[in-house]
Write an enzyme that holds these catalytic residues in place. Sequence first.
Site, PDB file in Angstrom:
ATOM      1  N   GLU A   1       0.843  -1.210   0.000  1.00  0.00           N
ATOM      2  CA  GLU A   1       0.000   0.000   0.000  1.00  0.00           C
ATOM      3  C   GLU A   1       0.868   1.247   0.000  1.00  0.00           C
ATOM      4  O   GLU A   1       1.797   1.325   0.807  1.00  0.00           O
ATOM      5  CB  GLU A   1      -0.919   0.007   1.234  1.00  0.00           C
ATOM      6  CG  GLU A   1      -1.944  -1.118   1.187  1.00  0.00           C
ATOM      7  CD  GLU A   1      -2.926  -1.103   2.364  1.00  0.00           C
ATOM      8  OE1 GLU A   1      -2.850  -0.195   3.206  1.00  0.00           O
ATOM      9  OE2 GLU A   1      -3.765  -2.005   2.437  1.00  0.00           O
TER      10      GLU A   1
ATOM     11  N   HIS B   1      -7.957   1.592   1.414  1.00  0.00           N
ATOM     12  CA  HIS B   1      -7.899   1.268   2.852  1.00  0.00           C
ATOM     13  C   HIS B   1      -8.717   2.263   3.684  1.00  0.00           C
ATOM     14  O   HIS B   1      -8.192   2.927   4.575  1.00  0.00           O
ATOM     15  CB  HIS B   1      -6.441   1.220   3.339  1.00  0.00           C
ATOM     16  CG  HIS B   1      -6.273   0.423   4.599  1.00  0.00           C
ATOM     17  ND1 HIS B   1      -5.145  -0.289   4.901  1.00  0.00           N
ATOM     18  CD2 HIS B   1      -7.119   0.220   5.659  1.00  0.00           C
ATOM     19  CE1 HIS B   1      -5.281  -0.879   6.078  1.00  0.00           C
ATOM     20  NE2 HIS B   1      -6.480  -0.585   6.562  1.00  0.00           N
TER      21      HIS B   1
HETATM   22  P1  NAD Z   1     -11.521  -9.773  15.767  1.00  0.00           P
HETATM   23  O1  NAD Z   1     -10.295 -10.127  16.522  1.00  0.00           O
HETATM   24  O2  NAD Z   1     -12.771  -9.421  16.519  1.00  0.00           O
HETATM   25  O3  NAD Z   1     -11.902 -10.987  14.783  1.00  0.00           O
HETATM   26  C1  NAD Z   1     -10.960 -11.693  14.035  1.00  0.00           C
HETATM   27  C2  NAD Z   1     -11.424 -13.137  14.005  1.00  0.00           C
HETATM   28  O4  NAD Z   1     -10.544 -13.867  13.147  1.00  0.00           O
HETATM   29  C3  NAD Z   1     -11.365 -13.813  15.398  1.00  0.00           C
HETATM   30  O5  NAD Z   1     -12.630 -14.330  15.744  1.00  0.00           O
HETATM   31  C4  NAD Z   1     -10.356 -14.934  15.195  1.00  0.00           C
HETATM   32  O6  NAD Z   1     -10.698 -16.108  15.920  1.00  0.00           O
HETATM   33  C5  NAD Z   1     -10.439 -15.157  13.697  1.00  0.00           C
HETATM   34  N1  NAD Z   1      -9.281 -15.865  13.161  1.00  0.00           N
HETATM   35  C6  NAD Z   1      -7.999 -15.805  13.568  1.00  0.00           C
HETATM   36  N2  NAD Z   1      -7.251 -16.654  12.817  1.00  0.00           N
HETATM   37  C7  NAD Z   1      -8.098 -17.218  11.916  1.00  0.00           C
HETATM   38  C8  NAD Z   1      -7.921 -18.160  10.868  1.00  0.00           C
HETATM   39  N3  NAD Z   1      -6.726 -18.701  10.598  1.00  0.00           N
HETATM   40  N4  NAD Z   1      -9.005 -18.506  10.131  1.00  0.00           N
HETATM   41  C9  NAD Z   1     -10.235 -17.987  10.394  1.00  0.00           C
HETATM   42  N5  NAD Z   1     -10.452 -17.110  11.400  1.00  0.00           N
HETATM   43  C10 NAD Z   1      -9.395 -16.721  12.133  1.00  0.00           C
HETATM   44  O7  NAD Z   1     -11.106  -8.613  14.791  1.00  0.00           O
HETATM   45  P2  NAD Z   1     -12.092  -7.659  13.961  1.00  0.00           P
HETATM   46  O8  NAD Z   1     -12.338  -6.415  14.718  1.00  0.00           O
HETATM   47  O9  NAD Z   1     -13.246  -8.448  13.477  1.00  0.00           O
HETATM   48  O10 NAD Z   1     -11.135  -7.282  12.743  1.00  0.00           O
HETATM   49  C11 NAD Z   1     -10.762  -8.241  11.760  1.00  0.00           C
HETATM   50  C12 NAD Z   1      -9.671  -7.674  10.916  1.00  0.00           C
HETATM   51  O11 NAD Z   1     -10.178  -6.610  10.118  1.00  0.00           O
HETATM   52  C13 NAD Z   1      -8.555  -6.986  11.724  1.00  0.00           C
HETATM   53  O12 NAD Z   1      -7.617  -7.868  12.204  1.00  0.00           O
HETATM   54  C14 NAD Z   1      -7.966  -6.022  10.743  1.00  0.00           C
HETATM   55  O13 NAD Z   1      -6.912  -6.672  10.068  1.00  0.00           O
HETATM   56  C15 NAD Z   1      -9.115  -5.767   9.777  1.00  0.00           C
HETATM   57  N6  NAD Z   1      -9.524  -4.371   9.809  1.00  0.00           N
HETATM   58  C16 NAD Z   1      -9.507  -3.686   8.648  1.00  0.00           C
HETATM   59  C17 NAD Z   1      -9.870  -2.346   8.630  1.00  0.00           C
HETATM   60  C18 NAD Z   1      -9.865  -1.567   7.347  1.00  0.00           C
HETATM   61  O14 NAD Z   1      -9.648  -0.374   7.389  1.00  0.00           O
HETATM   62  N7  NAD Z   1     -10.123  -2.180   6.218  1.00  0.00           N
HETATM   63  C19 NAD Z   1     -10.230  -1.700   9.830  1.00  0.00           C
HETATM   64  C20 NAD Z   1     -10.284  -2.449  11.000  1.00  0.00           C
HETATM   65  C21 NAD Z   1      -9.917  -3.781  10.989  1.00  0.00           C
END
Ligand code: NAD
Length: 303
Positions: A255, A276
């Site tokens: 990015e 993003h």
């Molecule tokens: P979260 O921790 O609540 O949920 C993530 C889930 O992924 C958890 O339930 C975990 O058990 C699961 N997980 C971990 N390893 C895994 C695997 N190998 N296979 C399947 N599931 C798996 O986090 P969240 O708040 O839901 O956020 C998820 C992701 O979204 C963040 O980690 C971040 O990378 C991304 N995010 C992106 C933006 C954006 O601007 N696009 C903003 C915020 C978060």
Amino acid sequence: MRIHVNDPLDKNAMEKLKASGYEVTEGHLSKEDLIKEIPNIDVLVVRSATKVTADIIEAGTNLKIIARAGTGLDNVDVEKAKEKGIKVLNTPGANGISVAELAIGLMISCARHIAKGTMDLKEGKWTKKELKGHELYKRTVGIIGFGNIGREVAKRLLAFDMEVLAYDPFVKETELNVKIVDLDTLFSNSDIITVHVPLTPETKHLINKNSIEKMKDGVIIINAARGGVVDEEALYEALISGKVYSAGLDVFEIEPPTDELRKKLLELPNVVVTPHIGASTFEAQLRVGQIIVDKILEEIKKL
Ligand code: NAD
């Protein structure tokens, strides 16, 4: 006590921080400048632009708290911070609704060619006949990662009368009308696949050549999680071959996505992209800003 805000925080959150009476400085310092300045900083506040690497932490002889206004901690060397006894704060969940809404926006845009239709019309082209799409109604969506954001996506897609499957190794059941399945079942049954996992060694290139082969022909893939969860080279090939109908991407392995591979990817008509902006809403930034400021002030009291 000096608090330095290296990436912009919501205006109201900044006011609250300044009203705390501690010295507050703001403005983005490059890595080089931050390494020079960090010995004079007690609390470093970042969003995603600043990478808090081991050398920055090592140079932070007075650093006590690293505060990340957001969810993912992949831009902070958490292990190094732990080793130095520095507290790392973040705001899990605070921007989930914004990301979920964007993922669904990308989904609808992919299924109904909203971005392509916009671009064509702006160029004076009436491509009505070429842009027949798909409904979401009664189709199957597979959600990989059923945490905060994955669940918010599910709740909203259930209102579209979609069949919702989810895979998450740490989730065995849910009160939502969602089937928890294994990864291969999700791959082979979903019309749309959306990833909501953190980027870890296990999730890196989770969507790759092999997993795409297991998917339905004409699948739609959405990544509003982290660049690197999807192998963009494999995705590019599958978009060209038609195996993947279209893809909606908010995040990229590099990015901004300016290298040759990603430039080619962006040029494809069946790719919908945003820079993003998953968490970039006024509401999410207000929530994130207020929560991180409260956490910082709480943590300072414990020092
Ligand atoms: P979260 O921790 O609540 O949920 C993530 C889930 O992924 C958890 O339930 C975990 O058990 C699961 N997980 C971990 N390893 C895994 C695997 N190998 N296979 C399947 N599931 C798996 O986090 P969240 O708040 O839901 O956020 C998820 C992701 O979204 C963040 O980690 C971040 O990378 C991304 N995010 C992106 C933006 C954006 O601007 N696009 C903003 C915020 C978060």
